[in-house]
Motif scaffolding. Structure first.
Motif, PDB file in Angstrom:
ATOM      1  N   GLY A  61       1.038  -1.219   0.395  1.00  0.00           N
ATOM      2  CA  GLY A  61      -0.079  -0.125  -0.226  1.00  0.00           C
ATOM      3  C   GLY A  61       0.830   1.212   0.020  1.00  0.00           C
ATOM      4  N   VAL A  62       2.302   1.333  -0.596  1.00  0.00           N
ATOM      5  CA  VAL A  62       2.846   2.454  -0.093  1.00  0.00           C
ATOM      6  C   VAL A  62       2.646   2.876  -1.434  1.00  0.00           C
ATOM      7  N   GLU A  63       1.696   3.909  -2.139  1.00  0.00           N
ATOM      8  CA  GLU A  63       2.063   5.422  -3.057  1.00  0.00           C
ATOM      9  C   GLU A  63       3.145   5.180  -3.185  1.00  0.00           C
ATOM     10  N   LEU A  64       3.296   5.999  -4.752  1.00  0.00           N
ATOM     11  CA  LEU A  64       4.424   6.307  -5.296  1.00  0.00           C
ATOM     12  C   LEU A  64       3.863   7.845  -6.608  1.00  0.00           C
ATOM     13  N   LYS A  65       2.484   7.038  -6.781  1.00  0.00           N
ATOM     14  CA  LYS A  65       1.867   9.198  -7.557  1.00  0.00           C
ATOM     15  C   LYS A  65       2.547  10.244  -6.797  1.00  0.00           C
ATOM     16  N   GLY A  66       3.473  11.146  -7.817  1.00  0.00           N
ATOM     17  CA  GLY A  66       3.972  12.905  -7.355  1.00  0.00           C
ATOM     18  C   GLY A  66       5.302  12.276  -6.414  1.00  0.00           C
ATOM     19  N   LYS A  67       5.270  10.887  -5.845  1.00  0.00           N
ATOM     20  CA  LYS A  67       7.046  10.603  -5.315  1.00  0.00           C
ATOM     21  C   LYS A  67       7.700  11.422  -5.490  1.00  0.00           C
ATOM     22  N   HIS A  68       9.472  12.014  -5.304  1.00  0.00           N
ATOM     23  CA  HIS A  68      10.638  11.892  -5.963  1.00  0.00           C
ATOM     24  C   HIS A  68      11.382  10.976  -5.532  1.00  0.00           C
ATOM     25  N   VAL A  69      11.634  10.001  -6.335  1.00  0.00           N
ATOM     26  CA  VAL A  69      12.548   8.778  -5.998  1.00  0.00           C
ATOM     27  C   VAL A  69      13.806   9.103  -6.782  1.00  0.00           C
ATOM     28  N   VAL A 109      22.113  -2.534 -16.061  1.00  0.00           N
ATOM     29  CA  VAL A 109      21.053  -2.624 -16.739  1.00  0.00           C
ATOM     30  C   VAL A 109      19.708  -3.252 -15.691  1.00  0.00           C
ATOM     31  N   THR A 110      20.018  -4.194 -15.231  1.00  0.00           N
ATOM     32  CA  THR A 110      19.005  -5.021 -14.482  1.00  0.00           C
ATOM     33  C   THR A 110      17.929  -4.004 -13.733  1.00  0.00           C
ATOM     34  N   VAL A 111      18.632  -3.143 -13.307  1.00  0.00           N
ATOM     35  CA  VAL A 111      17.419  -1.808 -12.034  1.00  0.00           C
ATOM     36  C   VAL A 111      17.581  -0.454 -11.943  1.00  0.00           C
ATOM     37  N   GLY A 112      19.144  -0.280 -12.630  1.00  0.00           N
ATOM     38  CA  GLY A 112      19.321   1.105 -12.469  1.00  0.00           C
ATOM     39  C   GLY A 112      18.116   1.930 -13.217  1.00  0.00           C
ATOM     40  N   ARG A 113      19.065   1.606 -14.522  1.00  0.00           N
ATOM     41  CA  ARG A 113      18.778   2.252 -16.297  1.00  0.00           C
ATOM     42  C   ARG A 113      17.129   1.789 -16.392  1.00  0.00           C
ATOM     43  N   PRO A 114      16.310   0.652 -16.275  1.00  0.00           N
ATOM     44  CA  PRO A 114      14.690   0.142 -16.110  1.00  0.00           C
ATOM     45  C   PRO A 114      14.474   1.157 -15.309  1.00  0.00           C
ATOM     46  N   ILE A 115      14.164   0.889 -14.222  1.00  0.00           N
ATOM     47  CA  ILE A 115      13.396   1.222 -12.748  1.00  0.00           C
ATOM     48  C   ILE A 115      12.682   2.660 -13.773  1.00  0.00           C
ATOM     49  N   GLY A 116      13.540   3.586 -13.903  1.00  0.00           N
ATOM     50  CA  GLY A 116      12.603   4.620 -14.192  1.00  0.00           C
ATOM     51  C   GLY A 116      12.029   4.712 -15.577  1.00  0.00           C
ATOM     52  N   LEU A 117      12.098   3.931 -16.633  1.00  0.00           N
ATOM     53  CA  LEU A 117      10.775   4.006 -16.794  1.00  0.00           C
ATOM     54  C   LEU A 117       9.956   3.320 -16.559  1.00  0.00           C
ATOM     55  N   LEU A 118      10.010   2.955 -15.826  1.00  0.00           N
ATOM     56  CA  LEU A 118       8.820   2.029 -14.977  1.00  0.00           C
ATOM     57  C   LEU A 118       7.816   2.835 -13.989  1.00  0.00           C
ATOM     58  N   THR A 162       8.436   6.295 -13.836  1.00  0.00           N
ATOM     59  CA  THR A 162       7.119   7.222 -14.230  1.00  0.00           C
ATOM     60  C   THR A 162       6.123   7.177 -15.329  1.00  0.00           C
ATOM     61  N   ARG A 163       5.343   5.744 -15.898  1.00  0.00           N
ATOM     62  CA  ARG A 163       4.387   5.604 -16.114  1.00  0.00           C
ATOM     63  C   ARG A 163       3.413   6.479 -15.892  1.00  0.00           C
ATOM     64  N   ILE A 178       2.062   5.146 -12.965  1.00  0.00           N
ATOM     65  CA  ILE A 178       2.071   5.525 -11.314  1.00  0.00           C
ATOM     66  C   ILE A 178       2.655   6.358 -11.158  1.00  0.00           C
ATOM     67  N   ASN A 179       2.999   7.068 -12.298  1.00  0.00           N
ATOM     68  CA  ASN A 179       3.467   8.949 -12.321  1.00  0.00           C
ATOM     69  C   ASN A 179       4.387   9.837 -11.229  1.00  0.00           C
ATOM     70  N   ALA A 180       5.187   8.946 -11.326  1.00  0.00           N
ATOM     71  CA  ALA A 180       6.928   9.041  -9.699  1.00  0.00           C
ATOM     72  C   ALA A 180       7.357   9.576 -10.378  1.00  0.00           C
ATOM     73  N   THR A 181       7.657  11.107 -10.245  1.00  0.00           N
ATOM     74  CA  THR A 181       9.651  12.248 -10.028  1.00  0.00           C
ATOM     75  C   THR A 181      10.661  10.243 -10.297  1.00  0.00           C
TER      76      THR A 181
END
Ligand SMILES: Nc1nc2c(c(=O)[nH]1)N[C@@H](CN(C=O)c1ccc(C(=O)N[C@@H](CCC(=O)O)C(=O)O)cc1)CN2
Length: 296
Positions: free
Chosen positions: A157-165, A172-181, A183-184, A187-190
């Motif tokens: 139940g942790v909300e990511l909408k509008g949050k700064h991550v 390649v397994t974590v850092g690069r792709p996670i931003g793409l996911l 910011t959809r 999900i709408n995180a920054t």
């Protein structure tokens, strides 16, 4: 404040139980999901991760195939194994355990995997679909660790909408792709992607609502650097000698003292690692469901 725990072990167990039911539906229809793993060399950690993946498969009813090659395997011989798996009907999805030895061209290997059998979501076609956002609804696999992080947060139940991550680490397994996911739109995180060359990491961490620590540097994120109430995901892992026992022990990127200031913390071990394994099974099952027309 003491952080609440993002329990990756319990969440992965729940996901595996749900998957077992979905695998039964598939096998009853004659489509048996089969995961293959390709392991090169004798790194003990990689061996143990691969063993864990096969154990997970057994628990949910997925058949599995294990390919093990010596550390000095040639690029051509490794590519031959990839070509065989691409043709093998018993293998519906597979992974090549990373990292590969230095003499191997890893990108060429990842690119040789049939994108339809890419259980890790690391083939350029599947990463490209993530960039293009053609993945809504899900038509191709997502990289397992980023998908596991999102699932872990959602199920607690942790909300990511509008949050700064702030993500620390550009692998390649974590850092690069996670931003793409993250910011959809749904999900709408920054997202700010930082790494070991970032000069104002302290400033960025002080602003972060959520920190994804995936740099593989033991305890690099300290309590005094984070905001009160931040959500902490400890992804990076190192094996460091325990001064008391002299034995190597797993150490995450986040100093345990940071738990006193955070609102949520994924422990390491027991947080994101088990979720990575669970999401691999999700990718295998979903690709069979797509082929069967169950998942569109
Ligand atoms: N082809 C890939 N290679 C690698 C990936 C990946 O996603 N695909 N990620 C990591 C390793 N990894 C999976 O392969 C992985 C790492 C850790 C865990 C895990 O469950 N860890 C446990 C602790 C395990 C221990 O005690 O040693 C935990 O966090 O609780 C699962 C998978 C790099 N390579």
């Amino acid at each position: 404040m003491t952080a609440r725990i993002l329990d990756g072990r319990a969440t992965a167990t729940a996901i595996k139980s749900e998957l077992a039911d979905r695998v039964k539906v598939l096998t009853d229809r004659g489509r048996v999901p089969g995961l293959a793993t390709v392991l090169v060399g004798d790194d003990p950690a990689s061996h143990s991760y691969v063993t864990g993946k096969h154990r997970d498969c057994e628990q949910v009813g997925i058949s599995s195939i294990r390919k093990e090659l010596p550390a000095d395997v040639s690029q051509a011989d490794l590519e031959k194994v990839i070509d065989e798996l691409n043709e093998d009907p018993a293998c519906t999805g597979y992974i090549v355990q990373l990292p590969l030895p230095e003499h191997i061209n890893t990108n060429a290997i990842l690119e040789r995997v049939d994108p339809a059998k890419d259980a890790d979501g690391l083939h350029p076609t599947n990463l490209g679909r993530l960039v293009l956002n053609v993945n809504e609804p899900m038509t191709s696999p997502l990289p397992c660790t980023p998908a596991g992080i999102v699932e872990l947060l959602e199920r607690h139940g942790v909300e990511l909408k509008g949050k700064h991550v702030v993500v620390v680490g550009r692998g390649v397994t974590v850092g690069r792709p996670i931003g793409l996911l993250l910011t959809r739109r749904e999900i709408n995180a920054t997202v700010t992607l930082a790494h070991t060359g970032t000069q104002n990491l302290g400033e960025l961490l002080a602003q972060a609502d959520v920190v994804v620590a995936a740099a593989g540097r033991p305890h690099m994120i300290r309590a005094e650097q984070i905001k009160d109430g931040a959500v902490l995901l400890d992804v990076g892992v190192s094996r460091v000698e325990d001064p008391e026992t002299g034995k190597k022990k797993l150490t995450g990127d986040i100093d345990p003292a940071a738990a006193q200031k955070a609102s949520w913390l994924s422990p390491n071990p027991g947080g994101v690692g088990p979720m990575t394994r669970a999401m691999l099974l999700v990718n295998v099952v979903e690709s069979c469901e797509r082929a069967e027309g169950i998942l569109t």
